[in-house]
Scaffold this active site. Structure first.
Site, PDB file in Angstrom:
ATOM      1  N   HIS A 219      17.504 -73.042 -36.920  1.00 49.54           N
ATOM      2  CA  HIS A 219      16.937 -74.317 -36.947  1.00 49.54           C
ATOM      3  C   HIS A 219      16.335 -74.458 -35.616  1.00 49.54           C
ATOM      4  O   HIS A 219      15.443 -75.502 -35.453  1.00 49.54           O
ATOM      5  CB  HIS A 219      18.293 -75.274 -36.843  1.00 49.54           C
ATOM      6  CG  HIS A 219      18.662 -75.724 -37.897  1.00 49.54           C
ATOM      7  ND1 HIS A 219      19.259 -74.641 -38.856  1.00 49.54           N
ATOM      8  CD2 HIS A 219      18.964 -76.533 -38.645  1.00 49.54           C
ATOM      9  CE1 HIS A 219      19.793 -75.193 -39.828  1.00 49.54           C
ATOM     10  NE2 HIS A 219      19.529 -76.523 -39.921  1.00 49.54           N
ATOM     11  N   SER A 223      12.625 -73.015 -40.699  1.00 47.74           N
ATOM     12  CA  SER A 223      12.384 -71.907 -41.911  1.00 47.74           C
ATOM     13  C   SER A 223      11.172 -71.306 -42.125  1.00 47.74           C
ATOM     14  O   SER A 223      10.041 -72.189 -41.632  1.00 47.74           O
ATOM     15  CB  SER A 223      12.755 -72.504 -42.999  1.00 47.74           C
ATOM     16  OG  SER A 223      14.071 -73.030 -43.256  1.00 47.74           O
ATOM     17  N   LYS A 247      17.481 -78.095 -55.345  1.00 52.27           N
ATOM     18  CA  LYS A 247      17.029 -77.037 -55.960  1.00 52.27           C
ATOM     19  C   LYS A 247      18.210 -75.716 -55.550  1.00 52.27           C
ATOM     20  O   LYS A 247      18.275 -74.847 -56.632  1.00 52.27           O
ATOM     21  CB  LYS A 247      15.844 -76.700 -55.127  1.00 52.27           C
ATOM     22  CG  LYS A 247      14.971 -75.281 -55.677  1.00 52.27           C
ATOM     23  CD  LYS A 247      13.475 -75.414 -54.671  1.00 52.27           C
ATOM     24  CE  LYS A 247      12.893 -74.066 -55.448  1.00 52.27           C
ATOM     25  NZ  LYS A 247      11.632 -74.019 -54.881  1.00 52.27           N
ATOM     26  N   ASP A 248      18.779 -75.805 -54.611  1.00 51.73           N
ATOM     27  CA  ASP A 248      20.103 -74.853 -54.229  1.00 51.73           C
ATOM     28  C   ASP A 248      21.116 -75.128 -55.174  1.00 51.73           C
ATOM     29  O   ASP A 248      21.652 -74.128 -55.704  1.00 51.73           O
ATOM     30  CB  ASP A 248      20.451 -75.041 -52.823  1.00 51.73           C
ATOM     31  CG  ASP A 248      19.569 -74.477 -51.866  1.00 51.73           C
ATOM     32  OD1 ASP A 248      18.853 -73.759 -52.107  1.00 51.73           O
ATOM     33  OD2 ASP A 248      19.356 -74.861 -50.481  1.00 51.73           O
ATOM     34  N   GLU A 291      30.775 -47.301 -53.540  1.00 53.33           N
ATOM     35  CA  GLU A 291      30.521 -48.311 -54.409  1.00 53.33           C
ATOM     36  C   GLU A 291      28.986 -48.340 -54.435  1.00 53.33           C
ATOM     37  O   GLU A 291      28.274 -47.840 -53.527  1.00 53.33           O
ATOM     38  CB  GLU A 291      30.911 -49.770 -53.944  1.00 53.33           C
ATOM     39  CG  GLU A 291      32.447 -49.863 -54.147  1.00 53.33           C
ATOM     40  CD  GLU A 291      32.924 -50.164 -55.550  1.00 53.33           C
ATOM     41  OE1 GLU A 291      33.139 -51.188 -55.737  1.00 53.33           O
ATOM     42  OE2 GLU A 291      33.062 -49.202 -56.252  1.00 53.33           O
TER      43      GLU A 291
END
Length: 447
Positions: A219, A223, A247-248, A291
């Site tokens: 922040h 972004s 959107k998320d 894995e």
């Protein structure tokens, strides 16, 4: 920078005003992810994966807490306790499958998130600290996943712990004492299981703490965006809520749908069948593999098959095992230095035509390393792994610095709003996920 649409937080009831005066948590949330946080208006769907990673962490913490209530961290009963969770605990099988496949879900999201950062130059100034904190989270995830894989106390759990901790013995002088300290003995047993269980329970909360630091660091500069162009004014941004929360939300729905398919229809597809056999120190599995999310690093480790020695003297400078361990850890540590290795002033690979080619070669190279990491050691696979490992380091240490120095990038748009609102040509995002985000509001430049 203040924006006309960024209204300050205003409590709407006497109770919320009372809380805000004494504990301004709603104000903090509003400024962090609400209407008070400006976000570039051209973010594509690759920017959903940060939120998805947070969702995956929450899923792992919640299911892990409930599973810990029923798990028995005793070498003679750990395997049976997992079976009891599956059969006797109400909805235990859902919890176990969700937690087990949730680790793969988490890593898949984080890998896409990392590749997005590599493609769009998220490691460049002024977001270096955001990138480094993300890598710290990744290292903590690896440690947490390794220790969690040991807890079911199956064959692959036991022998995976034996092999992975054996890497430390390659370190001169301190290696073997360090291995004994980690295991609490000379081989995985009760002490190791107890230590791994306690650390596996603790580390997700450490990850959550570092995640908060990462969001805080994000922040400060704000972004990044697909063009790599800095925000210039309010026309370049939209409020995070409601545009990007919607959107998320769509991305979360799609991700949970895919995740549910693995939980209910393919719960065993990402695990190793030997781990459904109780651990037996006297029987070594025919093919020990980690894995899937560790396969590329395991391939780098196995790429070193000869000692580093002075020719014709028989003097060994470094054994092959040590070289492999150093290369494996070095493959992650060099990512911390990308800001200084990549000197190009252009952030987004979309505007770097030469580097874009090498980026996709790197992606293919890591896929090859993943294949080699789980394959049997044959002469062909060994040679393929050595070539792929060599290219991995060459990409970051040689190709990236040279390309950033000599490449001629494509012209950047003058601003984010110009590229979005006025139809200026934009390079498409990887895999065609080139949604530029909501553009219906403020379609005309604000006066």
């Amino acid at each position: 920078m203040s924006f006309a649409w960024a209204k300050p937080y205003e409590p709407k009831s006497p109770f919320t005003r009372w809380v805000d005066q004494r504990l301004p948590l709603p104000r903090l949330v509003y400024g962090a992810i609400g209407g008070g946080y400006p976000v570039p208006r051209n973010l594509n769907y690759f920017w959903n994966f940060g939120v998805l990673a947070g969702l995956a962490l929450v899923i792992q913490i919640i299911t892990g807490i409930v599973l810990a209530m029923h798990y028995y961290s005793y070498a003679g009963g750990a395997f049976d306790s997992v079976e009891r969770i599956m059969r006797d605990v109400n909805a235990g099988w859902v919890l176990r499958y969700t937690h087990q496949n949730g680790a793969s879900f988490f890593f898949a999201i984080v890998y896409i998130h990392i590749f997005r950062g590599l493609y769009y130059g998220s490691y460049k100034a002024p977001r270096e600290m955001v990138w480094m904190l993300g890598l710290v989270i990744y290292l903590l995830m690896m440690a947490t996943a390794f220790m969690g894989y040991v807890l079911p106390w199956g064959q692959m759990s036991y022998w995976g712990a034996q092999v992975i901790t054996g890497f430390f013995s390659a370190i001169p002088v301190v290696g073997e004492p360090l291995r004994i300290f980690l295991l609490g003995g000379y081989a995985p047993d009760q002490a190791a299981l107890t230590r791994f269980f306690s650390l596996h329970y603790l580390l997700p909360f450490v990850i959550a703490g570092v995640t908060i630091l990462k969001i805080w660091a994000l922040h400060i500069p704000g972004s990044s965006n697909p063009t790599g162009v800095d925000v210039k004014d309010e026309k370049d941004t939209l409020p995070f809520h409601p545009f990007y929360t919607a959107k998320d939300g769509f991305g979360i729905g799609v991700a949970l749908l895919i995740f549910s398919i693995f939980i209910f229809f393919l719960p065993y597809s990402l695990g190793h069948p030997d781990n459904y056999i109780e651990a037996n120190p006297l029987v070594t599995p025919a093919h020990i593999v980690p894995e899937w999310y560790f396969w590329p690093f395991y391939a780098i480790l196995r790429a070193f098959t000869a000692d580093l020695a002075i020719p014709f003297t028989g003097i060994v400078l470094a054994p092959a095992k040590l070289l492999g361990v150093l290369a494996m850890f070095g493959s992650i540590l060099l990512l911390f230095f990308l800001t200084w290795l990549d000197r190009s002033p252009i952030r987004s690979t979309s505007y770097r035509p030469i580097y874009k080619i090498f980026f996709w070669i790197l992606v293919a190279d890591i896929v090859i390393l993943g294949y080699v990491g789980q394959a049997h050691l044959t002469p062909v696979n060994i040679a393929l792994g050595q070539l792929a490992a060599a290219y991995y380091f060459a990409h970051f240490l040689i190709i990236l610095p040279l390309v950033s120095k000599f490449e001629k990038p494509l012209p950047l748009p003058n601003s984010i709003s110009e590229s979005v609102l006025h139809g200026e040509r934009q390079e498409s995002a990887p895999f065609g996920l080139a949604s530029t985000g909501p553009t219906t509001v403020a379609a005309q430049p604000a006066e």
